[in-house]
Design a protein around this motif. Structure first.
Motif, PDB file in Angstrom:
ATOM      1  N   MET A   1       0.834  -1.199   0.000  1.00  9.50           N
ATOM      2  CA  MET A   1       0.000   0.000   0.000  1.00  9.50           C
ATOM      3  C   MET A   1       0.868   1.249   0.000  1.00  9.50           C
ATOM      4  O   MET A   1       1.889   1.294   0.695  1.00  9.50           O
ATOM      5  N   PRO A   2       0.488   2.260  -0.767  1.00  9.44           N
ATOM      6  CA  PRO A   2       1.241   3.522  -0.754  1.00  9.44           C
ATOM      7  C   PRO A   2       1.254   4.144   0.640  1.00  9.44           C
ATOM      8  O   PRO A   2       0.261   4.088   1.371  1.00  9.44           O
ATOM      9  N   ASN A   3       2.374   4.732   0.988  1.00  9.51           N
ATOM     10  CA  ASN A   3       2.565   5.312   2.313  1.00  9.51           C
ATOM     11  C   ASN A   3       2.933   6.784   2.150  1.00  9.51           C
ATOM     12  O   ASN A   3       3.797   7.130   1.336  1.00  9.51           O
ATOM     13  N   TYR A   4       2.287   7.657   2.910  1.00  9.99           N
ATOM     14  CA  TYR A   4       2.502   9.094   2.759  1.00  9.99           C
ATOM     15  C   TYR A   4       2.780   9.735   4.121  1.00  9.99           C
ATOM     16  O   TYR A   4       2.220   9.319   5.138  1.00  9.99           O
ATOM     17  N   ALA A   5       3.636  10.743   4.101  1.00  9.65           N
ATOM     18  CA  ALA A   5       3.944  11.505   5.310  1.00  9.65           C
ATOM     19  C   ALA A   5       3.416  12.920   5.166  1.00  9.65           C
ATOM     20  O   ALA A   5       3.462  13.514   4.085  1.00  9.65           O
ATOM     21  N   LEU A   6       2.927  13.462   6.268  1.00 10.85           N
ATOM     22  CA  LEU A   6       2.446  14.841   6.323  1.00 10.85           C
ATOM     23  C   LEU A   6       3.265  15.611   7.350  1.00 10.85           C
ATOM     24  O   LEU A   6       3.699  15.058   8.358  1.00 10.85           O
ATOM     25  N   CYS A   7       3.438  16.900   7.089  1.00  9.91           N
ATOM     26  CA  CYS A   7       4.038  17.812   8.058  1.00  9.91           C
ATOM     27  C   CYS A   7       2.928  18.752   8.520  1.00  9.91           C
ATOM     28  O   CYS A   7       2.354  19.476   7.700  1.00  9.91           O
ATOM     29  N   VAL A   8       2.616  18.736   9.801  1.00  6.87           N
ATOM     30  CA  VAL A   8       1.424  19.405  10.322  1.00  6.87           C
ATOM     31  C   VAL A   8       1.801  20.500  11.324  1.00  6.87           C
ATOM     32  O   VAL A   8       2.588  20.282  12.239  1.00  6.87           O
ATOM     33  N   LEU A  60       5.104  23.204  15.265  1.00  8.88           N
ATOM     34  CA  LEU A  60       5.597  23.903  14.079  1.00  8.88           C
ATOM     35  C   LEU A  60       5.757  22.938  12.911  1.00  8.88           C
ATOM     36  O   LEU A  60       5.764  23.362  11.759  1.00  8.88           O
ATOM     37  N   GLY A  61       5.875  21.659  13.219  1.00  2.27           N
ATOM     38  CA  GLY A  61       6.064  20.693  12.139  1.00  2.27           C
ATOM     39  C   GLY A  61       6.010  19.258  12.629  1.00  2.27           C
ATOM     40  O   GLY A  61       7.027  18.563  12.677  1.00  2.27           O
ATOM     41  N   MET A  62       4.828  18.789  13.000  1.00  3.66           N
ATOM     42  CA  MET A  62       4.664  17.410  13.426  1.00  3.66           C
ATOM     43  C   MET A  62       4.605  16.493  12.206  1.00  3.66           C
ATOM     44  O   MET A  62       3.937  16.807  11.213  1.00  3.66           O
ATOM     45  N   ILE A  63       5.310  15.367  12.282  1.00  8.15           N
ATOM     46  CA  ILE A  63       5.286  14.389  11.191  1.00  8.15           C
ATOM     47  C   ILE A  63       4.330  13.264  11.541  1.00  8.15           C
ATOM     48  O   ILE A  63       4.374  12.699  12.640  1.00  8.15           O
ATOM     49  N   CYS A  64       3.445  12.939  10.597  1.00  2.71           N
ATOM     50  CA  CYS A  64       2.584  11.775  10.745  1.00  2.71           C
ATOM     51  C   CYS A  64       2.530  11.065   9.399  1.00  2.71           C
ATOM     52  O   CYS A  64       2.895  11.633   8.364  1.00  2.71           O
ATOM     53  N   ASN A  65       2.110   9.824   9.394  1.00  3.43           N
ATOM     54  CA  ASN A  65       2.009   9.096   8.131  1.00  3.43           C
ATOM     55  C   ASN A  65       0.733   8.270   8.090  1.00  3.43           C
ATOM     56  O   ASN A  65       0.117   7.985   9.123  1.00  3.43           O
ATOM     57  N   PHE A  66       0.333   7.916   6.881  1.00  2.00           N
ATOM     58  CA  PHE A  66      -0.865   7.108   6.673  1.00  2.00           C
ATOM     59  C   PHE A  66      -0.698   6.306   5.395  1.00  2.00           C
ATOM     60  O   PHE A  66       0.096   6.648   4.517  1.00  2.00           O
ATOM     61  N   LYS A  67      -1.446   5.223   5.285  1.00  2.00           N
ATOM     62  CA  LYS A  67      -1.417   4.380   4.095  1.00  2.00           C
ATOM     63  C   LYS A  67      -2.793   4.361   3.443  1.00  2.00           C
ATOM     64  O   LYS A  67      -3.818   4.482   4.117  1.00  2.00           O
ATOM     65  N   THR A  68      -2.787   4.236   2.119  1.00  2.00           N
ATOM     66  CA  THR A  68      -4.038   4.186   1.374  1.00  2.00           C
ATOM     67  C   THR A  68      -4.045   2.974   0.449  1.00  2.00           C
ATOM     68  O   THR A  68      -3.002   2.425   0.113  1.00  2.00           O
TER      69      THR A  68
END
Length: 266
Positions: A1-8, A60-68
């Motif tokens: 599954m594709p995995n993506y990271a966000l900066c929040v 200021l820049g939390m990293i989280c990830n999710f899969k779709t």
């Protein structure tokens, strides 16, 4: 599954912490609810985060990830859509595809925070819920002298909630700790700390302890003696959450994550 990271980025004053809750507004809940609208074919998208912040703590820049289940070809469109649907006070700054094995929490090798202080005889309305007001005189040189004693791998049982450390390992490695003064607002001081991990309230208690030392409240107590006693009651006060900011998550095996910060902090 594709995995993506966000900066929040988010304003902690508007949320009851990062973690999703049943009855209170959280950062995780706000973003995941937006995903339910955007990714209708995968409505149960779950975010994994580098560090769960408490109520009132900013990022200021939390990293989280999710899969779709399916690839997301247009990440710019995803960011715009998420920001249109999330609650006020939270913004997705950047997004990128990451390797399938990347995990925002378990892949993280160190985390970095700042605690912001407003050092002035008089308070500032613009710093409310942004900085902790310090109105008493502080010996910053004395604080600087104590900082080296916090560096390295130590047992920080004295610098966390007693019930949080009971029966648990409290050893952490502080890699760097420094005092910075704002170039444009000289009343603002920031204590920046980076470690391989933090105990509950560890940053807030550490800064509170350093302030007590700087105010001259203790003549016979030092960072070394507090660490050796391994007793929460021997350390300083727990400062309020609104002065604390999550700055950055570091990933030694995933240097590409740095690009999520590069345009934010040039």
């Amino acid at each position: 599954m594709p995995n993506y990271a966000l900066c929040v980025e988010y304003d902690g004053a508007r949320f009851h912490g990062w973690q999703r809750q049943k009855t209170s507004k959280s950062v995780q809940g706000s973003i995941e609810n937006a995903f339910k609208t955007i990714l209708r074919t995968n409505p149960h998208t779950h975010l994994t985060v580098a560090g769960r912040t408490d109520t009132g703590v900013h990022s200021l820049g939390m990293i989280c990830n999710f899969k779709t289940e399916n690839p997301l070809p247009n990440l710019h469109k995803l960011i715009v859509s998420l920001n249109a649907l999330t609650d006020e006070g939270v913004v997705i700054r950047r997004a990128m595809e990451v390797p399938p094995e990347f995990h925002a929490r378990f892949s993280c090798t160190s985390r970095e925070y700042i605690y912001q202080l407003y050092y002035s005889k008089y308070q500032s309305v613009l710093q409310e819920n942004r900085s902790f007001w310090v109105k008493h005189r502080v010996d910053w040189d004395k604080i600087a002298e104590e900082i080296p004693n916090l560096l390295g791998e130590r047992d920080f049982r004295s610098f966390t909630k007693a019930r949080s450390s009971k029966g648990r390992r409290a050893v952490r490695r502080i890699q760097s700790l420094s005092i910075e003064r704002d170039a444009f607002i000289p009343e603002i001081y920031r204590i920046r700390i980076r470690a391989n991990g933090f105990m509950h309230n560890m940053v807030r208690i550490t800064v509170g302890t350093l302030l007590d030392i700087g105010k001259g409240r203790w003549e016979s107590r030092s960072i070394e003696s507090i660490l050796e006693e391994a007793d929460r009651t021997r350390a300083g006060v727990t400062l309020p959450p609104y002065g604390l900011y999550f700055v950055q998550a570091h990933y030694q095996e995933y240097p590409e994550i740095q690009s999520l910060y590069d345009t934010l902090y040039p």
